[in-house]
Motif scaffolding. Structure first.
Motif, PDB file in Angstrom:
ATOM      1  N   GLY A  97       0.846  -1.257  -0.053  1.00 47.63           N
ATOM      2  CA  GLY A  97       0.083  -0.122   0.275  1.00 47.63           C
ATOM      3  C   GLY A  97       0.708   1.331   0.039  1.00 47.63           C
ATOM      4  O   GLY A  97       0.178   2.259   0.190  1.00 47.63           O
ATOM      5  N   ILE A  98       2.141   1.058  -0.307  1.00 45.40           N
ATOM      6  CA  ILE A  98       3.081   2.346  -0.371  1.00 45.40           C
ATOM      7  C   ILE A  98       3.710   2.463  -1.609  1.00 45.40           C
ATOM      8  O   ILE A  98       3.526   3.605  -2.203  1.00 45.40           O
ATOM      9  N   ASP A  99       4.171   1.614  -2.071  1.00 40.40           N
ATOM     10  CA  ASP A  99       5.217   1.565  -3.594  1.00 40.40           C
ATOM     11  C   ASP A  99       4.976   0.301  -4.184  1.00 40.40           C
ATOM     12  O   ASP A  99       5.704   0.279  -5.088  1.00 40.40           O
ATOM     13  N   ASP A 100       4.657  -0.760  -3.543  1.00 41.37           N
ATOM     14  CA  ASP A 100       4.882  -2.075  -4.324  1.00 41.37           C
ATOM     15  C   ASP A 100       3.846  -2.150  -5.672  1.00 41.37           C
ATOM     16  O   ASP A 100       2.875  -1.780  -5.729  1.00 41.37           O
ATOM     17  N   ALA A 127      -7.149   4.365   1.413  1.00 39.65           N
ATOM     18  CA  ALA A 127      -6.949   5.016   0.161  1.00 39.65           C
ATOM     19  C   ALA A 127      -7.430   4.121  -0.828  1.00 39.65           C
ATOM     20  O   ALA A 127      -7.358   2.947  -1.035  1.00 39.65           O
ATOM     21  N   ARG A 128      -7.361   5.035  -2.106  1.00 43.01           N
ATOM     22  CA  ARG A 128      -7.831   4.157  -3.496  1.00 43.01           C
ATOM     23  C   ARG A 128      -6.766   3.062  -3.568  1.00 43.01           C
ATOM     24  O   ARG A 128      -5.333   3.617  -3.605  1.00 43.01           O
ATOM     25  N   GLU A 143     -10.033  -1.574  -9.038  1.00 45.88           N
ATOM     26  CA  GLU A 143      -9.661  -1.015  -7.824  1.00 45.88           C
ATOM     27  C   GLU A 143     -10.241  -1.663  -6.589  1.00 45.88           C
ATOM     28  O   GLU A 143     -11.692  -1.939  -6.339  1.00 45.88           O
ATOM     29  N   HIS A 146     -12.318   1.487  -4.041  1.00 50.61           N
ATOM     30  CA  HIS A 146     -12.438   2.506  -5.280  1.00 50.61           C
ATOM     31  C   HIS A 146     -12.538   3.885  -4.914  1.00 50.61           C
ATOM     32  O   HIS A 146     -12.209   4.795  -5.658  1.00 50.61           O
ATOM     33  N   VAL A 148     -11.267   6.603  -1.355  1.00 51.35           N
ATOM     34  CA  VAL A 148     -10.853   6.877   0.074  1.00 51.35           C
ATOM     35  C   VAL A 148     -11.689   6.678   1.267  1.00 51.35           C
ATOM     36  O   VAL A 148     -12.658   7.447   1.229  1.00 51.35           O
ATOM     37  N   ARG A 222      -0.851   2.238  -9.833  1.00 50.19           N
ATOM     38  CA  ARG A 222      -0.995   2.905 -10.977  1.00 50.19           C
ATOM     39  C   ARG A 222       0.406   3.295 -11.716  1.00 50.19           C
ATOM     40  O   ARG A 222       1.616   2.777 -10.973  1.00 50.19           O
ATOM     41  N   LEU A 227      -1.488   5.503  -5.735  1.00 51.06           N
ATOM     42  CA  LEU A 227      -2.606   4.658  -5.651  1.00 51.06           C
ATOM     43  C   LEU A 227      -2.105   3.089  -5.438  1.00 51.06           C
ATOM     44  O   LEU A 227      -2.937   2.252  -5.853  1.00 51.06           O
ATOM     45  N   THR A 230      -3.377  -2.120  -1.074  1.00 51.86           N
ATOM     46  CA  THR A 230      -3.024  -2.588   0.189  1.00 51.86           C
ATOM     47  C   THR A 230      -3.786  -4.117   0.470  1.00 51.86           C
ATOM     48  O   THR A 230      -4.986  -4.013   0.720  1.00 51.86           O
TER      49      THR A 230
ATOM     50  N   TRP B  37       2.558  11.967  -0.454  1.00 52.36           N
ATOM     51  CA  TRP B  37       2.082  11.883   0.909  1.00 52.36           C
ATOM     52  C   TRP B  37       2.269  13.264   1.517  1.00 52.36           C
ATOM     53  O   TRP B  37       3.119  14.042   1.326  1.00 52.36           O
ATOM     54  N   GLN B 103       0.809  -0.040   7.113  1.00 49.90           N
ATOM     55  CA  GLN B 103       0.085   1.064   7.903  1.00 49.90           C
ATOM     56  C   GLN B 103       0.342   1.442   9.255  1.00 49.90           C
ATOM     57  O   GLN B 103       0.143   2.515   9.187  1.00 49.90           O
TER      58      GLN B 103
END
Lengths: 262, 119
Positions: A97-100, A127-128, A143, A146, A148, A222, A227, A230, B37, B103
């Motif tokens: 959910g960060i950069d993967d 978050a989306r 998604e 879909h 936030v 994306r 986006l 997670t 962020w 998270q």
């Protein structure tokens, strides 16, 4: 069993079996099939020389089990998902959910149609999150969620008028495991969504037709890296035609058996 | 152990140089992407998160050796100076969090995703 002969990412000739939903990708089709349940097929470097051996290892290479061999890779170390195993021993890719994210080579999609099926577990609604998307202005997307803070899932497409049209199912708070199936038809201006084998909703707002652009497929975020999804991705199937319902059900049953998603 | 780093927008280039030095290959110079962020003051950050062998902090604090691929070592050294562990994301520092799930790390850093348009 059919045998598929193809080139792997390093250019080496490889012999692999084409089974399950990969059979639905005909010689004239463009499509992919990814399955994270079997770690023997996954590699921790992008040139498929270091096999994933234990849960928690990062995954840089996920082979496309379809006939085209459009393998998904990630060269940047921090952006690789990890391979994990659930309580029933089923393997999956964990996205942070960060950069993967993972990316295939460019697929010459060539049509305005797509059938998409994914087995996932959405772990956050904060978050989306993008499960699957192409790059560019005429794309399809799945998604989860879909929006936030919204407990929703969606299949969307965007045609010549560059307006996103989404089929959205609400009331799916994280964590939720599911198999999502969607069909996208730009010429007919119809996007549909099934959830766990049951038809749910559609969107028939105009797309003005068009075809999906030649593009890599991005898994887990994306194209630009935002986006980030997670959760867990178990399997992904995509093909550039509208599958009959019976074939969609076949893919759903296969993913259900592999992921235990429903 | 999972590592999560928050990099202020102005330090992204330097931070990417550091991750390139410490990384597996030249692609690690793309570790930090857009500053998507923000903290409560509206300062923007790029985040990166991954699992490592538990030695990242030690390697990041040791003398840097130029990798086999092109890399801006001066930028990497600046980023090394700016790297710190613990606390919330802040300007002029690349803040690392060790051992927290993604998270939880985001919460610890005190950042939220900047809202983007639908497409």
């Amino acid at each position: 069993m059919n045998l598929g002969l193809g080139l792997n990412a390093t250019g080496l000739l490889s012999l692999g079996s084409i089974s399950g939903p990969a059979r639905l990708i005909r010689p004239s089709d463009i499509g992919v099939l990814f399955d994270a349940s079997n770690r023997a097929r996954l590699f921790s470097n992008p040139v498929d020389t270091l096999p994933v051996t234990t849960p928690g290892q990062s995954v840089a290479f996920v082979p496309d089990l379809g006939p085209l061999g459009m393998h998904a890779t990630q060269a940047t170390h921090s952006a690789r998902p990890t391979w994990e195993v659930d309580e029933q021993g089923r393997g999956y890719l964990a996205f942070d959910g960060i950069d993967d994210g993972l990316q295939t080579p460019t697929l010459a999609w060539g049509t305005g149609q797509a059938t998409l099926v994914v087995a996932i577990r959405k772990d956050s609604d904060a978050a989306r999150g993008i499960v699957l998307v192409g790059k560019g202005s005429q794309v399809f997307v799945i998604e989860a969620p879909h929006g936030v803070g919204v407990a929703s899932l969606a299949v969307g497409h965007q045609g010549a008028n560059v307006l996103r049209r989404d089929a959205v199912v609400s009331g799916q708070p994280a964590p939720v495991s599911c198999v999502i199936a969607g069909t996208c038809d730009l010429a007919g201006s119809v996007v549909t969504m099934r959830l766990n084998g049951v038809p749910q909703t559609s969107n028939t707002a105009a797309t003005d037709g068009g075809v999906f652009l030649n593009s890599p497929l991005i898994l887990g975020r994306r194209g630009a890296g935002s986006l980030a999804f997670t959760g867990r991705i178990h399997q992904i199937f995509a093909v550039n035609r509208l599958l009959p319902t019976a074939e969609i059900e076949q893919v759903e049953r296969w993913m259900r058996s592999k992921s235990g998603a429903f | 152990m999972r590592i999560t780093l928050a990099c202020p927008e102005g330090l992204i280039e330097d931070a990417n140089a550091l991750l390139s030095v410490l990384g597996d290959g030249p692609a690690d110079a793309s570790t930090f992407g857009a500053a998507a962020w923000q903290d409560a003051r509206g300062l923007s950050y790029a985040l990166a998160s991954w699992r490592d062998a538990g030695d990242f902090a030690a390697r990041a604090g040791a003398a840097l050796t130029a990798p086999a691929w092109p890399c801006d070592m001066a930028a990497a050294l600046r980023a090394q100076e700016a790297l710190t562990f613990g606390g919330a994301a802040r300007a002029q520092a690349i803040v690392g969090v060790e051992g927290l799930a993604p998270q939880a790390a985001i919460q610890h850093l005190g950042v939220t995703l900047i809202e983007t348009s639908q497409d």
